[in-house]
Design a protein around this motif. Structure first.
Motif, PDB file in Angstrom:
ATOM      1  N   MET A  56       0.836  -1.205   0.000  1.00 39.28           N
ATOM      2  CA  MET A  56       0.000   0.000   0.000  1.00 39.28           C
ATOM      3  C   MET A  56       0.869   1.251   0.000  1.00 39.28           C
ATOM      4  SD  MET A  56      -3.174  -0.982   2.531  1.00 39.28           S
ATOM      5  CE  MET A  56      -4.001   0.551   2.165  1.00 39.28           C
ATOM      6  N   GLU A  57       1.966   1.204   0.723  1.00 39.80           N
ATOM      7  CA  GLU A  57       2.848   2.362   0.765  1.00 39.80           C
ATOM      8  C   GLU A  57       3.447   2.645  -0.607  1.00 39.80           C
ATOM      9  OE1 GLU A  57       6.809   3.893   3.228  1.00 39.80           O
ATOM     10  OE2 GLU A  57       5.840   1.983   3.714  1.00 39.80           O
ATOM     11  N   ARG A  58       3.883   1.588  -1.317  1.00 35.32           N
ATOM     12  CA  ARG A  58       4.440   1.774  -2.662  1.00 35.32           C
ATOM     13  C   ARG A  58       3.370   2.210  -3.646  1.00 35.32           C
ATOM     14  NH1 ARG A  58       7.010  -3.183  -1.491  1.00 35.32           N
ATOM     15  NH2 ARG A  58       5.499  -4.254  -2.846  1.00 35.32           N
ATOM     16  N   LEU A  59       2.160   1.656  -3.495  1.00 34.95           N
ATOM     17  CA  LEU A  59       1.067   1.952  -4.421  1.00 34.95           C
ATOM     18  C   LEU A  59       0.705   3.425  -4.399  1.00 34.95           C
ATOM     19  CD1 LEU A  59      -1.114   0.884  -6.395  1.00 34.95           C
ATOM     20  CD2 LEU A  59      -2.575   0.472  -4.397  1.00 34.95           C
ATOM     21  N   PHE A  60       0.695   4.040  -3.215  1.00 34.64           N
ATOM     22  CA  PHE A  60       0.236   5.427  -3.096  1.00 34.64           C
ATOM     23  C   PHE A  60       1.384   6.420  -2.912  1.00 34.64           C
ATOM     24  CE2 PHE A  60      -3.441   2.906  -1.774  1.00 34.64           C
ATOM     25  CZ  PHE A  60      -4.446   3.493  -2.524  1.00 34.64           C
ATOM     26  N   SER A  61       2.617   5.934  -2.999  1.00 29.39           N
ATOM     27  CA  SER A  61       3.759   6.829  -2.777  1.00 29.39           C
ATOM     28  C   SER A  61       3.882   7.889  -3.859  1.00 29.39           C
ATOM     29  CB  SER A  61       5.057   6.014  -2.690  1.00 29.39           C
ATOM     30  OG  SER A  61       5.271   5.313  -3.914  1.00 29.39           O
ATOM     31  N   GLY A  62       3.356   7.616  -5.062  1.00 27.65           N
ATOM     32  CA  GLY A  62       3.475   8.582  -6.154  1.00 27.65           C
ATOM     33  C   GLY A  62       2.385   9.625  -6.179  1.00 27.65           C
ATOM     34  N   ILE A  63       1.441   9.532  -5.254  1.00 28.29           N
ATOM     35  CA  ILE A  63       0.329  10.494  -5.211  1.00 28.29           C
ATOM     36  C   ILE A  63       0.647  11.553  -4.171  1.00 28.29           C
ATOM     37  CG2 ILE A  63      -2.147  10.791  -4.873  1.00 28.29           C
ATOM     38  CD1 ILE A  63      -2.548   7.890  -5.558  1.00 28.29           C
ATOM     39  N   GLY A  64       1.142  12.685  -4.625  1.00 30.25           N
ATOM     40  CA  GLY A  64       1.479  13.765  -3.710  1.00 30.25           C
ATOM     41  C   GLY A  64       2.717  13.442  -2.892  1.00 30.25           C
ATOM     42  N   ASP A  65       3.056  14.361  -1.989  1.00 27.66           N
ATOM     43  CA  ASP A  65       4.208  14.162  -1.115  1.00 27.66           C
ATOM     44  C   ASP A  65       3.864  13.148  -0.031  1.00 27.66           C
ATOM     45  OD1 ASP A  65       5.615  16.044  -2.556  1.00 27.66           O
ATOM     46  OD2 ASP A  65       4.912  17.698  -1.287  1.00 27.66           O
ATOM     47  N   THR A  66       4.804  12.270   0.254  1.00 29.72           N
ATOM     48  CA  THR A  66       4.579  11.255   1.276  1.00 29.72           C
ATOM     49  C   THR A  66       4.575  11.895   2.659  1.00 29.72           C
ATOM     50  OG1 THR A  66       5.655   9.575  -0.067  1.00 29.72           O
ATOM     51  CG2 THR A  66       5.451   9.112   2.278  1.00 29.72           C
ATOM     52  N   ALA A  67       3.562  11.594   3.445  1.00 29.36           N
ATOM     53  CA  ALA A  67       3.481  12.117   4.810  1.00 29.36           C
ATOM     54  C   ALA A  67       4.597  11.514   5.643  1.00 29.36           C
ATOM     55  CB  ALA A  67       2.118  11.786   5.412  1.00 29.36           C
ATOM     56  N   ALA A  68       5.190  12.342   6.494  1.00 31.43           N
ATOM     57  CA  ALA A  68       6.314  11.878   7.308  1.00 31.43           C
ATOM     58  C   ALA A  68       5.919  10.716   8.201  1.00 31.43           C
ATOM     59  CB  ALA A  68       6.844  13.038   8.149  1.00 31.43           C
ATOM     60  N   SER A  69       4.695  10.763   8.745  1.00 34.25           N
ATOM     61  CA  SER A  69       4.278   9.721   9.691  1.00 34.25           C
ATOM     62  C   SER A  69       4.003   8.387   9.005  1.00 34.25           C
ATOM     63  CB  SER A  69       3.047  10.176  10.468  1.00 34.25           C
ATOM     64  OG  SER A  69       1.976  10.460   9.589  1.00 34.25           O
ATOM     65  N   THR A  70       3.908   8.375   7.675  1.00 28.60           N
ATOM     66  CA  THR A  70       3.700   7.116   6.958  1.00 28.60           C
ATOM     67  C   THR A  70       4.880   6.174   7.177  1.00 28.60           C
ATOM     68  OG1 THR A  70       2.380   8.234   5.269  1.00 28.60           O
ATOM     69  CG2 THR A  70       3.288   6.091   4.686  1.00 28.60           C
ATOM     70  N   GLN A  71       6.057   6.750   7.382  1.00 30.71           N
ATOM     71  CA  GLN A  71       7.263   5.958   7.590  1.00 30.71           C
ATOM     72  C   GLN A  71       7.430   5.537   9.051  1.00 30.71           C
ATOM     73  OE1 GLN A  71       9.004   5.239   4.860  1.00 30.71           O
ATOM     74  NE2 GLN A  71       7.761   6.583   3.571  1.00 30.71           N
ATOM     75  N   GLU A  72       6.595   6.050   9.923  1.00 34.07           N
ATOM     76  CA  GLU A  72       6.751   5.762  11.348  1.00 34.07           C
ATOM     77  C   GLU A  72       6.159   4.402  11.700  1.00 34.07           C
ATOM     78  OE1 GLU A  72       5.080   8.948  13.572  1.00 34.07           O
ATOM     79  OE2 GLU A  72       6.375  10.468  12.680  1.00 34.07           O
ATOM     80  N   CYS A  73       6.907   3.636  12.446  1.00 32.03           N
ATOM     81  CA  CYS A  73       6.430   2.323  12.886  1.00 32.03           C
ATOM     82  C   CYS A  73       5.621   2.456  14.176  1.00 32.03           C
ATOM     83  CB  CYS A  73       7.624   1.391  13.125  1.00 32.03           C
ATOM     84  SG  CYS A  73       8.592   1.049  11.648  1.00 32.03           S
ATOM     85  N   PHE A  74       4.933   1.388  14.485  1.00 35.94           N
ATOM     86  CA  PHE A  74       4.165   1.349  15.733  1.00 35.94           C
ATOM     87  C   PHE A  74       5.103   1.484  16.925  1.00 35.94           C
ATOM     88  CE2 PHE A  74       2.599  -1.041  19.381  1.00 35.94           C
ATOM     89  CZ  PHE A  74       1.328  -0.506  19.552  1.00 35.94           C
ATOM     90  N   GLU A  75       4.681   2.273  17.913  1.00 37.39           N
ATOM     91  CA  GLU A  75       5.451   2.440  19.137  1.00 37.39           C
ATOM     92  C   GLU A  75       4.635   2.004  20.341  1.00 37.39           C
ATOM     93  OE1 GLU A  75       7.050   6.322  19.657  1.00 37.39           O
ATOM     94  OE2 GLU A  75       7.916   6.438  17.631  1.00 37.39           O
ATOM     95  N   VAL A  76       5.308   1.476  21.322  1.00 34.60           N
ATOM     96  CA  VAL A  76       4.649   1.086  22.571  1.00 34.60           C
ATOM     97  C   VAL A  76       4.560   2.323  23.466  1.00 34.60           C
ATOM     98  CG1 VAL A  76       4.775  -0.385  24.618  1.00 34.60           C
ATOM     99  CG2 VAL A  76       5.538  -1.252  22.388  1.00 34.60           C
ATOM    100  N   PRO A  77       3.403   2.615  24.019  1.00 33.70           N
ATOM    101  CA  PRO A  77       3.257   3.808  24.868  1.00 33.70           C
ATOM    102  C   PRO A  77       4.167   3.743  26.092  1.00 33.70           C
ATOM    103  CG  PRO A  77       1.122   2.870  24.305  1.00 33.70           C
ATOM    104  CD  PRO A  77       2.151   1.876  23.882  1.00 33.70           C
ATOM    105  N   PRO A  78       4.507   4.879  26.667  1.00 32.55           N
ATOM    106  CA  PRO A  78       5.342   4.887  27.881  1.00 32.55           C
ATOM    107  C   PRO A  78       4.609   4.250  29.058  1.00 32.55           C
ATOM    108  CG  PRO A  78       4.452   7.076  27.450  1.00 32.55           C
ATOM    109  CD  PRO A  78       4.128   6.242  26.247  1.00 32.55           C
ATOM    110  N   LYS A  79       5.346   3.561  29.889  1.00 33.31           N
ATOM    111  CA  LYS A  79       4.758   2.901  31.047  1.00 33.31           C
ATOM    112  C   LYS A  79       4.426   3.913  32.140  1.00 33.31           C
ATOM    113  CE  LYS A  79       5.347  -1.368  29.535  1.00 33.31           C
ATOM    114  NZ  LYS A  79       4.203  -2.267  29.239  1.00 33.31           N
ATOM    115  N   ALA A  80       3.296   3.686  32.803  1.00 33.18           N
ATOM    116  CA  ALA A  80       2.971   4.472  33.990  1.00 33.18           C
ATOM    117  C   ALA A  80       3.691   3.845  35.172  1.00 33.18           C
ATOM    118  CB  ALA A  80       1.467   4.480  34.223  1.00 33.18           C
ATOM    119  N   ILE A  81       4.263   4.679  36.023  1.00 32.75           N
ATOM    120  CA  ILE A  81       4.985   4.158  37.190  1.00 32.75           C
ATOM    121  C   ILE A  81       4.261   4.467  38.491  1.00 32.75           C
ATOM    122  CG2 ILE A  81       7.218   4.296  36.037  1.00 32.75           C
ATOM    123  CD1 ILE A  81       7.752   6.867  37.645  1.00 32.75           C
ATOM    124  N   GLY A  82       3.234   5.308  38.425  1.00 29.12           N
ATOM    125  CA  GLY A  82       2.512   5.631  39.649  1.00 29.12           C
ATOM    126  C   GLY A  82       1.230   6.382  39.394  1.00 29.12           C
TER     127      GLY A  82
END
Length: 560
Positions: free
Chosen positions: A396-422
Motif C-alpha cells: 500500500m505504501e508503494r502503491l500510493f507513494s506517487g500520489i502527492g508528497d509522502t506524509a512523514a508519519s507514513t514511515q513511522e512504525c508502531f510504538e509502545v506507549p510509555p509505562k505508567a509508574i505511579g
C-alpha cells in the motif's frame, strides 16, 4: 450484551429525525482535534419542512474577529437605552449566564471583548467557589484529573478573546504526534503535525486552568468583575407571556410613562425574563443563557425536550506519572471501550478509560499499584499483539507513494506507549450518555455546551463543541446589537441554532458510530476496522486530508 451496529445506526437516525435534521454520514476524526460547524445557509430551525445538508459540508464557520466591529457598525454608547426616560435598575440585565463553567465563562469573555457587546450588562450566576480564583495556578503542583483536549480551532477562539496568553502562563501540553490502534493487532495509524507543516495537533489543558484563564481575562476587561458574578443558584425562571408582549406592542411605553413611572417600569420588566435566586434576589434580563451542564435547570424550566440514551459504559479519569516526559497522545480501542493516554506536562499524563460500570467500580477500588498494572496492560498487550508491518503495508505504501508528497508519519512504525509508574491523583468515574436538545433557543433563552448536547468522550470533542457554541452565540448577539435588534428575539437567536445544531448532531452521530463499531468483536467487522487503519496510515493524501480537516483547514477528511 453490546449493542449491535444496525440498532445503533437506527437509533442515531431516530435521534436525527427528532431533532429535525437528516441523517449525516460519520467521518473519521482525530482525538480532540476535529472542528464541526454549519454554514449559514443551513436551516435546522423549527420548520419541519427544512432538511440539513450532508455532514461532509459541515465545517468551520467563517472566522470572526472578536476584537473588531463589523464594517460600518456604530460603536454603542454606554449602558442599555432607557425606556421612557426611566433608567434600568441594578437588577436589570442584558444577558444573564446561568453556569460559570468553561463554556459560560467563554460566552461572557467573548461578549466583553467585542466592541459592540462590551457595554452590555452581563451577569454570571453560579455558586462555585472556583469563581473566586484570580491568580495563576502553580505549574509544579499535581495535575488535576479533569482535563480537556482543545483543538486548534478552540485555541484560535481563546486567542481572539485574549484568554490564551493566560493559559500559556499555566500548565498545558501541546502534542504534535498521535497514535491510534486496534486491540486485535491488525492495524494502527500515526499522525504527525509535520505532515501538514504545523506545529501541533492539539493541546491538553486542565479544566481549572481554562476557567482560571477566562476569569483572568474577564478581570482585565471588567473592573467590577465582583459585581458581575452572583455566587448563588437559580431557583426559578419566568418568561414574558405572549399576551403581554402583544399588549406592549400596541401601546407605546412612552405613553404609559407619562401617567406613571411605575407603570413604565412594570411594562419594561414584563418583556424581560425574571430570575429568582436562592439568596432571595430577583433579576430581570433580556436574554438568559443556559450554560449549567447536562442536567440543566434552565433547560428543564423552559420545558425544552431532549433525545438520547445512556451507554452501558462509564469512564475512569485520573493522572499517572512516567519516568520521562510524554509528548504524544495515545489511544487504543478495546472491546469494552477506548483507553487514552494524554500528555499533561512534565512527566505526567491523563488517563481516560472507558469500560463497563462494573469494571469501573472494580478498577476504582483496587490498590494504586494494581490499577497502574492494569493501565499498562490495557495499553500494551491485553486482547492482542502489537500491530506489525506486513507485506500488505509495504504494498500500500508503494502503491500510493506517487500520489502527492509522502506524509512523514507514513514511515513511522508502531510504538509502545510509555509505562505508567505511579498513580498521583484520585480516580473519578462517571456514566456516559448521549443527549441532544430538540431546541437550542426560545424567546429570551439560549442553551450552550452540555446544556444543549452531550457526546461520548472517546474523541475529546465535548468541550470543543461547547466553545464553538460560545463563539457562535456571541457573534449572533453582536450582530443583533449592530442593527438595534432585541437580543432576546427568537428570530435573532435562531441564527445561532442554525449555525450550531447540525454541527453538533453530526459530531454526536460520528462518535456514537465509533462507540457502536468498537463494541462488537466480530471477525468481518474487525477486518473492516483494520482496513480503515491501514488506509489512514499508508495513503498519504488521505492522511493529510484527515489532519487538515481535523485542524479546520479542509471541508472534508476525504479527497477534495
Amino acid at each position: 450484551m453490546a449493542p449491535q451496529p444496525a440498532r445503533g445506526a437506527a437509533a442515531a437516525h431516530s435521534l436525527l429525525r427528532r431533532t429535525r435534521c437528516a441523517p449525516l454520514h460519520p467521518l473519521l476524526s482525530l482525538h480532540g482535534s476535529v472542528r464541526w460547524s454549519a454554514p449559514a445557509s443551513l436551516n435546522c430551525s423549527a420548520s419541519s419542512q427544512t432538511r440539513c445538508s450532508a455532514a461532509a459540508n459541515l465545517i468551520r464557520p467563517t472566522a470572526r474577529d472578536f476584537s473588531s466591529a463589523p464594517a460600518g457598525a456604530a460603536e454603542p454608547q454606554g449602558a442599555p437605552a432607557n425606556v421612557a426616560g426611566v433608567k434600568p435598575g441594578d437588577d436589570e440585565l442584558d444577558v444573564a449566564i446561568v453556569g460559570g463553567g468553561m463554556v459560560g465563562l467563554a460566552v461572557a469573555c467573548a461578549l466583553s471583548n467585542m466592541p459592540l457587546t462590551k457595554h452590555l450588562r452581563v451577569a454570571i450566576i453560579d455558586s462555585s467557589p472556583a469563581l473566586k480564583s484570580r491568580g495563576y495556578l502553580r505549574k509544579d503542583g499535581v495535575p488535576d484529573s479533569r482535563v480537556s483536549t482543545v483543538t486548534p480551532a478552540t485555541i484560535s477562539f481563546f486567542r481572539d478573546i485574549g484568554a490564551w496568553e493566560h493559559i500559556i502562563q499555566q500548565r498545558h501540553a501541546f502534542f504534535g504526534k498521535m497514535q491510534v490502534w486496534d486491540y486485535t493487532g491488525l492495524g494502527y495509524t500515526r499522525y504527525n503535525a509535520r505532515d501538514v507543516c504545523k506545529e501541533y495537533l492539539g493541546c491538553v489543558v486542565e479544566n481549572k486552568v481554562l476557567c482560571n484563564s477566562l476569569l483572568l481575562r474577564l478581570q482585565e476587561q471588567k473592573e467590577d468583575i465582583e459585581k458581575m458574578i452572583y455566587p448563588t443558584r437559580l431557583v426559578s425562571l419566568a418568561f414574558p407571556s405572549k399576551s403581554r408582549q402583544g399588549t406592549a406592542g400596541l401601546k407605546s411605553p412612552s405613553t404609559e410613562a407619562d401617567s406613571t413611572g411605575h407603570t413604565s417600569e412594570a411594562l419594561r420588566r414584563s418583556n424581560l425574563v425574571k430570575l429568582d435566586l436562592s439568596d432571595g434576589q430577583t433579576l430581570y434580563s433580556k436574554l438568559v443563557i443556559g450554560a449549567d451542564g447536562s442536567k440543566s435547570n434552565v433547560r428543564q424550566t423552559a420545558g425544552i425536550k431532549t433525545s438520547g440514551w445512556s451507554y452501558p459504559q462509564s469512564a475512569i479519569i485520573c493522572t499517572v506519572e512516567h519516568i520521562a516526559e510524554n509528548d504524544c497522545a495515545w489511544q487504543r480501542f478495546l472491546p469494552s471501550g477506548p483507553i487514552a493516554l494524554l500528555p499533561i506536562g512534565g512527566n505526567f499524563s491523563n488517563i481516560v478509560w472507558t469500560m463497563s460500570p462494573e469494571e469501573a467500580s472494580r478498577h476504582k477500588s483496587t490498590s494504586p499499584e494494581d490499577f497502574v498494572k492494569s493501565v499498562n496492560h490495557a495499553l500494551d498487550s491485553v486482547h492482542g499483539p502489537h500491530p506489525n508491518s506486513s507485506s500488505l503495508d509495504r504494498y500500500m505504501e508503494r502503491l500510493f507513494s506517487g500520489i502527492g508528497d509522502t506524509a512523514a508519519s507514513t514511515q513511522e512504525c508502531f510504538e509502545v506507549p510509555p509505562k505508567a509508574i505511579g498513580l498521583i491523583s484520585d480516580r473519578m468515574a462517571f456514566p456516559l450518555s448521549l443527549m441532544h436538545s430538540h431546541d437550542y433557543v426560545s424567546k429570551g433563552l439560549a442553551l450552550v455546551g452540555d446544556a444543549a448536547h452531550t457526546v461520548h468522550p472517546l474523541a475529546g470533542q465535548g468541550v470543543n463543541l461547547g466553545f464553538g457554541d460560545a463563539a457562535a452565540l456571541a457573534n449572533v448577539i453582536s450582530e443583533g446589537v449592530s442593527v438595534g435588534a432585541d437580543i432576546g428575539d427568537l428570530s435573532l437567536l435562531s441564527r445561532y441554532e442554525k449555525d450550531r445544531k447540525a454541527a453538533n448532531i453530526a459530531m454526536a452521530a460520528v462518535l456514537d458510530g465509533f462507540q457502536k463499531m468498537y463494541s462488537v468483536d466480530f471477525g468481518p467487522l474487525n477486518v473492516l476496522r483494520a482496513a480503515a487503519f491501514h488506509g489512514a496510515q499508508f495513503i498519504s493524501p488521505l492522511k493529510k486530508n484527515i489532519i487538515s480537516y481535523a485542524m479546520g483547514d479542509r471541508k472534508s477528511p476525504l479527497f477534495s
